[in-house]
Design a protein around this motif. Sequence first.
Motif, PDB file in Angstrom:
ATOM      1  N   TYR A 127       0.827  -1.206   0.000  1.00  0.00           N
ATOM      2  CA  TYR A 127       0.000   0.000   0.000  1.00  0.00           C
ATOM      3  C   TYR A 127       0.862   1.257   0.000  1.00  0.00           C
ATOM      4  N   TYR A 128       1.998   1.201   0.714  1.00  0.00           N
ATOM      5  CA  TYR A 128       2.904   2.355   0.731  1.00  0.00           C
ATOM      6  C   TYR A 128       3.382   2.685  -0.676  1.00  0.00           C
ATOM      7  N   LEU A 129       3.838   1.690  -1.422  1.00  0.00           N
ATOM      8  CA  LEU A 129       4.357   1.933  -2.772  1.00  0.00           C
ATOM      9  C   LEU A 129       3.235   2.326  -3.736  1.00  0.00           C
ATOM     10  N   TYR A 130       2.070   1.743  -3.543  1.00  0.00           N
ATOM     11  CA  TYR A 130       0.929   2.089  -4.399  1.00  0.00           C
ATOM     12  C   TYR A 130       0.592   3.572  -4.262  1.00  0.00           C
ATOM     13  N   LEU A 131       0.553   4.069  -3.021  1.00  0.00           N
ATOM     14  CA  LEU A 131       0.249   5.483  -2.786  1.00  0.00           C
ATOM     15  C   LEU A 131       1.419   6.377  -3.174  1.00  0.00           C
ATOM     16  N   LEU A 132       2.639   5.894  -3.018  1.00  0.00           N
ATOM     17  CA  LEU A 132       3.812   6.686  -3.390  1.00  0.00           C
ATOM     18  C   LEU A 132       3.821   6.977  -4.887  1.00  0.00           C
ATOM     19  N   ILE A 133       3.570   5.949  -5.698  1.00  0.00           N
ATOM     20  CA  ILE A 133       3.520   6.142  -7.148  1.00  0.00           C
ATOM     21  C   ILE A 133       2.374   7.081  -7.508  1.00  0.00           C
ATOM     22  N   HIS A 134       1.240   6.917  -6.843  1.00  0.00           N
ATOM     23  CA  HIS A 134       0.091   7.792  -7.104  1.00  0.00           C
ATOM     24  C   HIS A 134       0.441   9.246  -6.811  1.00  0.00           C
ATOM     25  N   GLU A 135       1.075   9.481  -5.691  1.00  0.00           N
ATOM     26  CA  GLU A 135       1.439  10.843  -5.311  1.00  0.00           C
ATOM     27  C   GLU A 135       2.404  11.459  -6.319  1.00  0.00           C
ATOM     28  N   SER A 136       3.408  10.683  -6.729  1.00  0.00           N
ATOM     29  CA  SER A 136       4.431  11.208  -7.638  1.00  0.00           C
ATOM     30  C   SER A 136       3.865  11.517  -9.012  1.00  0.00           C
ATOM     31  N   ILE A 137       3.135  10.583  -9.578  1.00  0.00           N
ATOM     32  CA  ILE A 137       2.666  10.781 -10.957  1.00  0.00           C
ATOM     33  C   ILE A 137       1.488  11.748 -11.013  1.00  0.00           C
ATOM     34  N   SER A 138       0.828  11.978  -9.868  1.00  0.00           N
ATOM     35  CA  SER A 138      -0.236  12.979  -9.820  1.00  0.00           C
ATOM     36  C   SER A 138       0.326  14.393  -9.740  1.00  0.00           C
ATOM     37  N   ASP A 139       1.607  14.519  -9.437  1.00  0.00           N
ATOM     38  CA  ASP A 139       2.201  15.823  -9.195  1.00  0.00           C
ATOM     39  C   ASP A 139       3.205  16.243 -10.273  1.00  0.00           C
ATOM     40  N   ILE A 140       4.089  15.341 -10.664  1.00  0.00           N
ATOM     41  CA  ILE A 140       5.247  15.725 -11.470  1.00  0.00           C
ATOM     42  C   ILE A 140       4.888  16.278 -12.854  1.00  0.00           C
ATOM     43  N   PRO A 141       3.957  15.671 -13.620  1.00  0.00           N
ATOM     44  CA  PRO A 141       3.635  16.268 -14.930  1.00  0.00           C
ATOM     45  C   PRO A 141       3.175  17.722 -14.831  1.00  0.00           C
TER      46      PRO A 141
END
Length: 325
Positions: A127-141
């Motif tokens: 769950y940690y990695l699932y949310l981490l990827i979500h946070e990163s890709i929701s922000d960086i673009p």
Amino acid sequence: MTASHNSSPALDKLLRHIEGILGCGILIHRQTEAPAHGILLDTYSYGTSTNVIVFSSSQLGLLKDFVIAQNSIRLLMRGIAHRRGSYRVLSYDPGTAGLGMNQIYLDTLKDEKTRNLPVSQKKKLMYYLYLLIHESISDIPWEILSNVYIAQRCEVLQNAQTYFLVKESMKDMHELVAFKEMLPRRYFVLHNAMYYARDMYLADITAELKLNPLINIPELQKFKNLDVKEMMTQRWSQSHWYHTKIVGDAMTNIVRMVMMFDFSGTLDENYYYRMYEFGQEITNRWLMMMRMQDWYSWQPPKHLRDAETRAGEIERIATEFVFGI
């Protein structure tokens, strides 16, 4: 604009422009414990009555103005998309979380460093990695887009922009270093590759070599002058940072292909809506490249707010899906 601090004429002009297009005000607030990137609380994402941008009390002068400008441009893109009835955010539910967490679990079993972790630790990692990827890709673009706009249209803020990006890049790309031996290498690489792509692309746009990850990040400097044959040796093939470069270069190429846009054009509603579409397109192409296109879905903002409220429930249901309970 409502603010209790001094700001540069360039920022004032930008904020008046944005307020004029959106037809609403922006409240600027100083807060001691605000993160370096600031906080954007907008009516379109959170259903608040006021658009609020928060910046850290430790940020002064043009550095403060840059953080406010970056968030205000994001606000503008969201507002234009909302006006056209197409504002969506990456969200998730028990079904998509189950798909993502199942793949993360399989990857922990494939990776030599994580396959022998206790099951309880693997569950937390999913769950940690699932949310981490979500946070990163929701922000960086969107961070890429707002920075390109500032680089092209807000010359006064460019020195502050470079200082901020170089400093924060070091933090962003070292966020997982202390834990990299406890993570499947794939996720360390994918997380860092998104930041690598951001910085590599912005280094070209801003003509700032010191922002280039192969110059700015110590662990990546060794790959700057290596040819392909040297990088493919056994010595480098096991390196997290070598793989970060390879994946990051591919992600950078995606951004370059998407961003075929004349940023010197007329600053009207169509201009900003096109920027919003670029953000979605970069996100979608990165997700496809990472084979995560089924992990999240574009939904109205309320869907994500509800998902965050139900975090414990979603984690439980998705974990049961993974283990067939």
